[in-house]
Design an enzyme around this catalytic site. Structure first.
Site, PDB file in Angstrom:
ATOM      1  N   ARG A  30       0.809  -1.225   0.000  1.00  0.00           N
ATOM      2  CA  ARG A  30       0.000   0.000   0.000  1.00  0.00           C
ATOM      3  C   ARG A  30       0.838   1.270   0.000  1.00  0.00           C
ATOM      4  O   ARG A  30       2.014   1.271   0.337  1.00  0.00           O
ATOM      5  CB  ARG A  30      -0.945   0.011   1.207  1.00  0.00           C
ATOM      6  CG  ARG A  30      -1.996  -1.067   1.129  1.00  0.00           C
ATOM      7  CD  ARG A  30      -2.745  -1.163   2.445  1.00  0.00           C
ATOM      8  NE  ARG A  30      -3.378  -2.453   2.541  1.00  0.00           N
ATOM      9  CZ  ARG A  30      -4.638  -2.676   2.220  1.00  0.00           C
ATOM     10  NH1 ARG A  30      -5.413  -1.708   1.806  1.00  0.00           N
ATOM     11  NH2 ARG A  30      -5.135  -3.894   2.316  1.00  0.00           N
TER      12      ARG A  30
ATOM     13  N   THR B   5      -0.533  -2.403   7.156  1.00  0.00           N
ATOM     14  CA  THR B   5      -1.473  -3.074   6.273  1.00  0.00           C
ATOM     15  C   THR B   5      -2.889  -2.693   6.681  1.00  0.00           C
ATOM     16  O   THR B   5      -3.112  -2.250   7.796  1.00  0.00           O
ATOM     17  CB  THR B   5      -1.322  -4.607   6.350  1.00  0.00           C
ATOM     18  OG1 THR B   5      -2.255  -5.217   5.463  1.00  0.00           O
ATOM     19  CG2 THR B   5      -1.550  -5.143   7.746  1.00  0.00           C
ATOM     20  N   ALA B   6      -3.801  -2.867   5.786  1.00  0.00           N
ATOM     21  CA  ALA B   6      -5.216  -2.747   6.140  1.00  0.00           C
ATOM     22  C   ALA B   6      -5.916  -4.057   5.827  1.00  0.00           C
ATOM     23  O   ALA B   6      -7.126  -4.109   5.637  1.00  0.00           O
ATOM     24  CB  ALA B   6      -5.864  -1.579   5.417  1.00  0.00           C
ATOM     25  N   SER B   7      -5.110  -5.106   5.714  1.00  0.00           N
ATOM     26  CA  SER B   7      -5.616  -6.457   5.561  1.00  0.00           C
ATOM     27  C   SER B   7      -6.520  -6.590   4.339  1.00  0.00           C
ATOM     28  O   SER B   7      -6.111  -6.296   3.224  1.00  0.00           O
ATOM     29  CB  SER B   7      -6.303  -6.871   6.856  1.00  0.00           C
ATOM     30  OG  SER B   7      -6.477  -8.245   6.902  1.00  0.00           O
ATOM     31  N   HIS B   8      -7.751  -6.984   4.557  1.00  0.00           N
ATOM     32  CA  HIS B   8      -8.698  -7.258   3.466  1.00  0.00           C
ATOM     33  C   HIS B   8      -9.407  -5.996   2.971  1.00  0.00           C
ATOM     34  O   HIS B   8     -10.203  -6.067   2.047  1.00  0.00           O
ATOM     35  CB  HIS B   8      -9.732  -8.274   3.948  1.00  0.00           C
ATOM     36  CG  HIS B   8     -10.520  -7.770   5.115  1.00  0.00           C
ATOM     37  ND1 HIS B   8     -10.008  -7.804   6.396  1.00  0.00           N
ATOM     38  CD2 HIS B   8     -11.729  -7.187   5.196  1.00  0.00           C
ATOM     39  CE1 HIS B   8     -10.898  -7.264   7.210  1.00  0.00           C
ATOM     40  NE2 HIS B   8     -11.953  -6.886   6.509  1.00  0.00           N
TER      41      HIS B   8
END
Length: 159
Positions: A38, A87-90
Site C-alpha cells: 500500500r 497493512t489494512a488487511s482485506h
C-alpha cells in the site's frame, strides 16, 4: 494521507508499541517491521524503525512487501519480540493501518492492546524532553542497530 491515519498518529502508535516492547524486554529487543504494497508503506517502515531505535529496540526491516501470515511466521522463526505490520488487511487499497503481533505470531490480544494504548497516553503526557533518544540507550548509532531481514515462506497457521 487520511483524516486519522496520519504521520503524527503513526508516530504515536509506534511509540506506544516501542514503549510496550521495551517494558517487556528492556535490553536486546528486536521487532520486525514490514508492510504490504500500500501507499507510503516504505515511508511508514522507515519511520517505525527510527522510533524503535530511539527506544533501544533493533528494527528488523523487511525490504519487500509481504502478506501478514508471512510476518507471523517470521516472528516465530527469528524469535523476534514482535512485528509492526503496515497493512489494512482485506480492506480496499486506499486504506492503511498498523497491526502489532506478539512473539507468538498472533495479533496483540486486548490486554496487550490496552497496555499499548496506556503507553500512548503516557507518551502524549510526557514533557517533550522525556522522549528517549537512541544516544540515551546505546553507544551504537541508529544505523548500526538497524538490520534488514527476509521473510520466509509461511506454512498455514491459525491464531
Amino acid at each position: 494521507m487520511a483524516e486519522e491515519f496520519t504521520f503524527a498518529n503513526v508516530r504515536r502508535a509506534v511509540t506506544g508499541i516501542a514503549r510496550y516492547v521495551a517494558s517487556q524486554k528492556p535490553q536486546g529487543a528486536r521487532v520486525i517491521v514490514g508492510r504490504d504494497p500500500r501507499f507510503l508503506g516504505e515511508t511508514f517502515c522507515a519511520l517505525a524503525a527510527e522510533i524503535l531505535e530511539a527506544h533501544a529496540i533493533t528494527p528488523l526491516v523487511v525490504a519487500e512487501p509481504a502478506p501478514t501470515p508471512a510476518f507471523a511466521y517470521a516472528v516465530i522463526q527469528t524469535k523476534a519480540d514482535g512485528v509492526i505490520n503496515f497493512t489494512a488487511s482485506h480492506n480496499p487499497p486506499e486504506y492503511n493501518g498498523i497491526k502489532f503481533s506478539t512473539p507468538d505470531g498472533c495479533p496483540a490480544l486486548p490486554e496487550v492492546t490496552k497496555r499499548i494504548e496506556a503507553e500512548i497516553v503516557s507518551a502524549d503526557n510526557a514533557p517533550d524532553n522525556a522522549a528517549p533518544s537512541a544516544n540515551q540507550h546505546s553507544e551504537k548509532s541508529p544505523a548500526d542497530s538497524r538490520s534488514e531481514t527476509h521473510v520466509p515462506e509461511a506454512p498455514g497457521r491459525n491464531c
